[in-house]
Scaffold this active site. Structure first.
Site, PDB file in Angstrom:
ATOM      1  N   HIS A  57      -3.214  -2.360 -12.264  1.00 20.10           N
ATOM      2  CA  HIS A  57      -3.576  -3.700 -11.747  1.00 20.10           C
ATOM      3  C   HIS A  57      -4.718  -3.625 -10.749  1.00 20.10           C
ATOM      4  O   HIS A  57      -5.430  -4.594 -10.541  1.00 20.10           O
ATOM      5  CB  HIS A  57      -2.368  -4.338 -11.052  1.00 20.10           C
ATOM      6  CG  HIS A  57      -1.162  -4.424 -11.931  1.00 20.10           C
ATOM      7  ND1 HIS A  57      -0.810  -5.574 -12.612  1.00 20.10           N
ATOM      8  CD2 HIS A  57      -0.235  -3.492 -12.269  1.00 20.10           C
ATOM      9  CE1 HIS A  57       0.290  -5.346 -13.321  1.00 20.10           C
ATOM     10  NE2 HIS A  57       0.654  -4.092 -13.131  1.00 20.10           N
ATOM     11  N   HIS A 111      -6.117  -1.396  -1.306  1.00 17.51           N
ATOM     12  CA  HIS A 111      -6.502  -1.609  -2.698  1.00 17.51           C
ATOM     13  C   HIS A 111      -7.585  -2.675  -2.738  1.00 17.51           C
ATOM     14  O   HIS A 111      -7.876  -3.302  -1.717  1.00 17.51           O
ATOM     15  CB  HIS A 111      -5.284  -2.032  -3.546  1.00 17.51           C
ATOM     16  CG  HIS A 111      -4.706  -3.326  -3.084  1.00 17.51           C
ATOM     17  ND1 HIS A 111      -3.735  -3.412  -2.097  1.00 17.51           N
ATOM     18  CD2 HIS A 111      -5.000  -4.599  -3.420  1.00 17.51           C
ATOM     19  CE1 HIS A 111      -3.460  -4.663  -1.866  1.00 17.51           C
ATOM     20  NE2 HIS A 111      -4.220  -5.410  -2.641  1.00 17.51           N
ATOM     21  N   HIS A 123      -8.023  -5.073   0.603  1.00 19.70           N
ATOM     22  CA  HIS A 123      -6.781  -5.373   1.340  1.00 19.70           C
ATOM     23  C   HIS A 123      -6.211  -4.081   1.882  1.00 19.70           C
ATOM     24  O   HIS A 123      -5.973  -3.136   1.114  1.00 19.70           O
ATOM     25  CB  HIS A 123      -5.744  -6.026   0.405  1.00 19.70           C
ATOM     26  CG  HIS A 123      -6.105  -7.410   0.013  1.00 19.70           C
ATOM     27  ND1 HIS A 123      -5.539  -8.055  -1.075  1.00 19.70           N
ATOM     28  CD2 HIS A 123      -6.974  -8.293   0.555  1.00 19.70           C
ATOM     29  CE1 HIS A 123      -6.050  -9.274  -1.174  1.00 19.70           C
ATOM     30  NE2 HIS A 123      -6.918  -9.445  -0.190  1.00 19.70           N
ATOM     31  N   GLU A 177     -10.125 -12.607  -3.775  1.00 18.79           N
ATOM     32  CA  GLU A 177      -8.903 -13.439  -3.907  1.00 18.79           C
ATOM     33  C   GLU A 177      -9.029 -14.691  -3.049  1.00 18.79           C
ATOM     34  O   GLU A 177      -8.845 -15.798  -3.531  1.00 18.79           O
ATOM     35  CB  GLU A 177      -7.671 -12.631  -3.478  1.00 18.79           C
ATOM     36  CG  GLU A 177      -7.340 -11.511  -4.463  1.00 18.79           C
ATOM     37  CD  GLU A 177      -5.849 -11.336  -4.665  1.00 18.79           C
ATOM     38  OE1 GLU A 177      -5.154 -10.991  -3.684  1.00 18.79           O
ATOM     39  OE2 GLU A 177      -5.381 -11.577  -5.791  1.00 18.79           O
ATOM     40  N   HIS A 235      -9.698  -5.980  -5.008  1.00 17.01           N
ATOM     41  CA  HIS A 235      -9.694  -7.021  -6.048  1.00 17.01           C
ATOM     42  C   HIS A 235     -11.162  -7.266  -6.392  1.00 17.01           C
ATOM     43  O   HIS A 235     -12.020  -7.290  -5.494  1.00 17.01           O
ATOM     44  CB  HIS A 235      -9.060  -8.311  -5.513  1.00 17.01           C
ATOM     45  CG  HIS A 235      -7.616  -8.146  -5.127  1.00 17.01           C
ATOM     46  ND1 HIS A 235      -6.577  -8.399  -5.990  1.00 17.01           N
ATOM     47  CD2 HIS A 235      -7.046  -7.718  -3.960  1.00 17.01           C
ATOM     48  CE1 HIS A 235      -5.425  -8.165  -5.367  1.00 17.01           C
ATOM     49  NE2 HIS A 235      -5.673  -7.743  -4.143  1.00 17.01           N
ATOM     50  N   THR A 243       0.035 -11.248  -3.132  1.00 15.65           N
ATOM     51  CA  THR A 243      -0.592 -12.021  -4.222  1.00 15.65           C
ATOM     52  C   THR A 243      -0.219 -11.450  -5.590  1.00 15.65           C
ATOM     53  O   THR A 243      -0.856 -11.762  -6.599  1.00 15.65           O
ATOM     54  CB  THR A 243      -2.134 -12.027  -4.077  1.00 15.65           C
ATOM     55  OG1 THR A 243      -2.611 -10.678  -4.224  1.00 15.65           O
ATOM     56  CG2 THR A 243      -2.554 -12.580  -2.726  1.00 15.65           C
TER      57      THR A 243
HETATM   58  N1  LIG Z   1      -2.681  -8.288  -2.725  1.00 14.11           N
HETATM   59  S1  LIG Z   1      -1.281  -7.529  -2.681  1.00 14.11           S
HETATM   60  O1  LIG Z   1      -1.198  -6.748  -1.480  1.00 14.11           O
HETATM   61  O2  LIG Z   1      -0.217  -8.500  -2.824  1.00 14.11           O
HETATM   62  C1  LIG Z   1      -1.195  -6.475  -4.061  1.00 14.11           C
HETATM   63  C2  LIG Z   1      -1.696  -6.895  -5.290  1.00 14.11           C
HETATM   64  F1  LIG Z   1      -2.261  -8.115  -5.426  1.00 14.11           F
HETATM   65  C3  LIG Z   1      -1.610  -6.072  -6.412  1.00 14.11           C
HETATM   66  F2  LIG Z   1      -2.060  -6.518  -7.594  1.00 14.11           F
HETATM   67  C4  LIG Z   1      -1.045  -4.817  -6.319  1.00 14.11           C
HETATM   68  S2  LIG Z   1      -0.860  -3.808  -7.746  1.00 14.11           S
HETATM   69  C5  LIG Z   1       0.430  -4.641  -8.636  1.00 14.11           C
HETATM   70  C6  LIG Z   1       1.818  -4.218  -8.128  1.00 14.11           C
HETATM   71  C7  LIG Z   1       2.075  -2.784  -8.453  1.00 14.11           C
HETATM   72  C8  LIG Z   1       2.072  -2.376  -9.797  1.00 14.11           C
HETATM   73  C9  LIG Z   1       2.306  -1.036 -10.083  1.00 14.11           C
HETATM   74  C10 LIG Z   1       2.498  -0.100  -9.048  1.00 14.11           C
HETATM   75  C11 LIG Z   1       2.701   1.347  -9.381  1.00 14.11           C
HETATM   76  O3  LIG Z   1       2.912   1.658 -10.569  1.00 14.11           O
HETATM   77  O4  LIG Z   1       2.606   2.194  -8.440  1.00 14.11           O
HETATM   78  C12 LIG Z   1       2.468  -0.531  -7.705  1.00 14.11           C
HETATM   79  C13 LIG Z   1       2.247  -1.887  -7.412  1.00 14.11           C
HETATM   80  C14 LIG Z   1      -0.556  -4.366  -5.097  1.00 14.11           C
HETATM   81  F3  LIG Z   1      -0.017  -3.136  -5.025  1.00 14.11           F
HETATM   82  C15 LIG Z   1      -0.623  -5.181  -3.959  1.00 14.11           C
HETATM   83  N2  LIG Z   1      -0.091  -4.747  -2.749  1.00 14.11           N
HETATM   84  C16 LIG Z   1       1.233  -4.188  -2.699  1.00 14.11           C
HETATM   85  C17 LIG Z   1       2.275  -5.260  -3.042  1.00 14.11           C
HETATM   86  C18 LIG Z   1       3.272  -4.936  -4.107  1.00 14.11           C
HETATM   87  C19 LIG Z   1       4.258  -3.829  -3.951  1.00 14.11           C
HETATM   88  C20 LIG Z   1       4.415  -3.079  -2.657  1.00 14.11           C
HETATM   89  C21 LIG Z   1       3.278  -2.104  -2.310  1.00 14.11           C
HETATM   90  C22 LIG Z   1       2.374  -2.514  -1.162  1.00 14.11           C
HETATM   91  C23 LIG Z   1       1.473  -3.668  -1.321  1.00 14.11           C
HETATM   92 ZN   LIG Z   2      -4.420  -7.399  -2.623  1.00 13.22          ZN
END
Ligand SMILES: NS(=O)(=O)c1c(F)c(F)c(SCCc2ccc(C(=O)O)cc2)c(F)c1NC1CCCCCCC1
Ligand SMILES: [Zn+2]
Length: 232
Positions: free
Chosen positions: A41, A67, A92, A79, A69, A173
């Site tokens: 993602h 990470h 972020h 975003e 976007h 998000t």
């Molecule tokens: N903008 S955000 O901060 O909401 C955000 C996104 F928009 C994101 F799109 C993501 S990535 C999607 C969630 C995800 C998918 C797979 C794995 C893995 O296989 O390790 C891990 C995570 C993503 F990782 C995050 N941040 C994450 C929130 C989801 C899970 C907890 C990890 C810390 C922050």
């Molecule tokens: Zn993010």
């Protein structure tokens, strides 16, 4: 109360009590290895909990990961938007409130998370700090691939001036979109070159093997929320 949102500058509220963001422990030695992962993602850089936000929030927060976007050759991919303007990309840096024992516990609390966000724009010069990440994108083209990158000053990925920012309460998000985030969106943007932006938007594939592009969530309604500004 979901994220991201459009920030309408005319309706933000100047809040002089919002102090400059203070970061500690962000400068990591090159012999400290950090994991860079394509999670299907986005590209995620895992961060040691030794990185902390020590100013600008009522409580202390410790880093989890950062990470990005981004968009595609057809358009930008931040975003958040400002006055309806979408920037090329957005970083972020995700932190959790140290009053909770773990990130997992914090991410279901309204004051559990703090995300520092900055916009990326295209400029005339390569950004050597973002290059520290972009150098490794070819090695993690497929979903689930990871690579170790040498430590560097993570603060160099954020604006020099951490005084001017917007603050509002919102959510992650991505599902489960917990409403746990105290967002900081910096006013100053980061510049990377056109070639670097192209590398960002063309290097990764998602879980279907298709180009990982335009990984931003749609703008969410404010539902009467106020966006504060640390500057006038
Ligand atoms: N903008 S955000 O901060 O909401 C955000 C996104 F928009 C994101 F799109 C993501 S990535 C999607 C969630 C995800 C998918 C797979 C794995 C893995 O296989 O390790 C891990 C995570 C993503 F990782 C995050 N941040 C994450 C929130 C989801 C899970 C907890 C990890 C810390 C922050
Ligand atoms: Zn993010």
């Amino acid at each position: 109360m979901q994220s991201p949102i459009n920030i309408n500058m005319a309706s933000t509220i100047f809040s002089p009590h919002l102090r400059a963001i203070q970061l500690s422990g962000y400068s990591l030695p090159a012999n400290e290895r950090l994991k860079l992962r394509n999670n299907g993602h986005t590209v995620v850089l895992e961060l040691p909990q030794s990185l902390a936000i020590t100013g600008g929030y009522a409580q202390q927060y410790r880093a989890v990961q950062l990470h990005l976007h981004w968009g595609a050759t057809t358009g930008p991919g931040s975003e958040h938007t400002i006055n309806g303007h979408r920037f090329a990309a957005e970083i972020h840096v995700v932190h959790y409130n140290t009053k909770y024992d773990s990130f997992k516990e914090a991410m279901v609390q309204p004051d559990g998370l703090a995300v520092l966000a900055a916009f990326l724009e295209m400029g005339p010069r390569d950004n050597p700090y973002y290059q520290e990440l972009l150098d490794h994108m070819q090695q993690i083209q497929r979903d689930g691939e990871e690579v170790w990158v040498p430590g560097f000053n993570i603060a160099s990925l954020l604006p020099v001036n951490l005084k001017y920012y917007y603050r509002y309460n919102g959510s992650l998000t991505t599902p489960p979109c917990y409403q746990a985030v105290r967002w900081t969106v910096f006013n100053q943007t980061m510049m990377i070159s056109r070639d670097q932006m192209l590398k960002l938007i063309t290097s990764l594939r998602n879980d279907d093997g298709k180009p990982l592009q335009s990984n931003y969530r749609q703008i969410q309604s404010l539902h009467g929320r106020r966006v504060l500004a640390s500057f006038q």
